[in-house]
Motif scaffolding. Structure first.
Motif, PDB file in Angstrom:
ATOM      1  N   THR A  63     -10.737   7.624   1.702  1.00 20.90           N
ATOM      2  CA  THR A  63      -9.312   7.674   1.997  1.00 20.90           C
ATOM      3  C   THR A  63      -8.592   8.049   0.715  1.00 20.90           C
ATOM      4  OG1 THR A  63      -9.608   5.905   3.592  1.00 20.90           O
ATOM      5  CG2 THR A  63      -7.368   6.373   2.917  1.00 20.90           C
ATOM      6  N   ALA A  64      -7.846   9.145   0.784  1.00 24.44           N
ATOM      7  CA  ALA A  64      -7.119   9.618  -0.398  1.00 24.44           C
ATOM      8  C   ALA A  64      -5.730  10.071   0.009  1.00 24.44           C
ATOM      9  CB  ALA A  64      -7.873  10.751  -1.074  1.00 24.44           C
ATOM     10  N   PRO A  65      -4.819   9.128   0.305  1.00 20.48           N
ATOM     11  CA  PRO A  65      -3.462   9.523   0.672  1.00 20.48           C
ATOM     12  C   PRO A  65      -2.711  10.093  -0.537  1.00 20.48           C
ATOM     13  CG  PRO A  65      -3.703   7.130   0.720  1.00 20.48           C
ATOM     14  CD  PRO A  65      -5.025   7.698   0.370  1.00 20.48           C
ATOM     15  N   ARG A  66      -1.798  10.990  -0.257  1.00 21.07           N
ATOM     16  CA  ARG A  66      -1.028  11.642  -1.323  1.00 21.07           C
ATOM     17  C   ARG A  66      -0.185  10.607  -2.066  1.00 21.07           C
ATOM     18  NH1 ARG A  66       0.737  17.190  -1.614  1.00 21.07           N
ATOM     19  NH2 ARG A  66      -0.285  17.379   0.377  1.00 21.07           N
ATOM     20  N   GLY A  67      -0.371  10.550  -3.379  1.00 29.93           N
ATOM     21  CA  GLY A  67       0.416   9.650  -4.206  1.00 29.93           C
ATOM     22  C   GLY A  67      -0.063   8.218  -4.231  1.00 29.93           C
ATOM     23  N   ALA A  68      -1.208   7.915  -3.613  1.00 29.13           N
ATOM     24  CA  ALA A  68      -1.714   6.546  -3.598  1.00 29.13           C
ATOM     25  C   ALA A  68      -3.121   6.514  -4.204  1.00 29.13           C
ATOM     26  CB  ALA A  68      -1.748   6.006  -2.173  1.00 29.13           C
ATOM     27  N   THR A  69      -3.643   5.332  -4.383  1.00 27.59           N
ATOM     28  CA  THR A  69      -4.970   5.164  -4.974  1.00 27.59           C
ATOM     29  C   THR A  69      -6.047   5.526  -3.959  1.00 27.59           C
ATOM     30  OG1 THR A  69      -4.110   3.353  -6.297  1.00 27.59           O
ATOM     31  CG2 THR A  69      -6.492   3.508  -6.103  1.00 27.59           C
ATOM     32  N   PRO A  70      -6.977   6.430  -4.295  1.00 26.16           N
ATOM     33  CA  PRO A  70      -8.064   6.762  -3.370  1.00 26.16           C
ATOM     34  C   PRO A  70      -9.064   5.614  -3.276  1.00 26.16           C
ATOM     35  CG  PRO A  70      -8.332   7.969  -5.418  1.00 26.16           C
ATOM     36  CD  PRO A  70      -7.036   7.243  -5.512  1.00 26.16           C
ATOM     37  N   THR A  71      -9.648   5.468  -2.089  1.00 23.94           N
ATOM     38  CA  THR A  71     -10.666   4.442  -1.865  1.00 23.94           C
ATOM     39  C   THR A  71     -11.862   5.076  -1.173  1.00 23.94           C
ATOM     40  OG1 THR A  71      -9.742   3.799   0.271  1.00 23.94           O
ATOM     41  CG2 THR A  71      -8.958   2.585  -1.665  1.00 23.94           C
ATOM     42  N   ALA A  72     -13.018   4.450  -1.332  1.00 20.18           N
ATOM     43  CA  ALA A  72     -14.237   4.915  -0.671  1.00 20.18           C
ATOM     44  C   ALA A  72     -15.050   3.697  -0.257  1.00 20.18           C
ATOM     45  CB  ALA A  72     -15.047   5.804  -1.600  1.00 20.18           C
TER      46      ALA A  72
END
Length: 115
Positions: A63-72
């Motif tokens: 999950t890599a929303p624009r402007g937020a911290t990516p998670t995996a």
């Protein structure tokens, strides 16, 4: 001064004459119920959408929303369940998930049995 008993469905009069449902007569008028529509096969055929025996073992969710911290998240049926937050940690988890594909005991067992 007591009110009259109400029917369970408000606004509908109580039904005093109940009848059982009867099968509709066929086109020929014989009254015998029609079991199957014309042109419909009655034999049960095998499922055409059966798989080839493969099923998922490992899942990688990014999950890599624009402007937020990516998670995996890396989850495997062998018990692996890892989570990473942040750009560098998520990239490392993705690489680790790729390496795990070659090392997973569930995958290596299946590949060895097929050979």
């Amino acid at each position: 001064m007591s009110a009259a008993p109400r029917s369970p469905l408000e606004g509908h009069p109580p039904t005093s004459r109940l009848r059982l449902a009867e099968p509709a007569p066929t086109v020929s008028g014989s009254g015998a119920p029609k079991v199957v529509a014309e042109g419909v096969p009655t034999a049960v055929r095998p499922d055409q959408q059966t798989g080839d025996g493969r099923y998922p073992i490992a899942w990688l969710t990014i999950t890599a929303p624009r402007g937020a911290t990516p998670t995996a998240t890396s989850i495997c049926a062998c018990g692996r369940n890892l989570f990473a937050a942040g750009h560098h940690k998520a990239l490392a988890l993705i690489e680790g998930h790729t390496r795990h594909r070659d090392l997973c005991p569930l995958r290596t067992h299946q590949e060895g049995a097929a050979a």
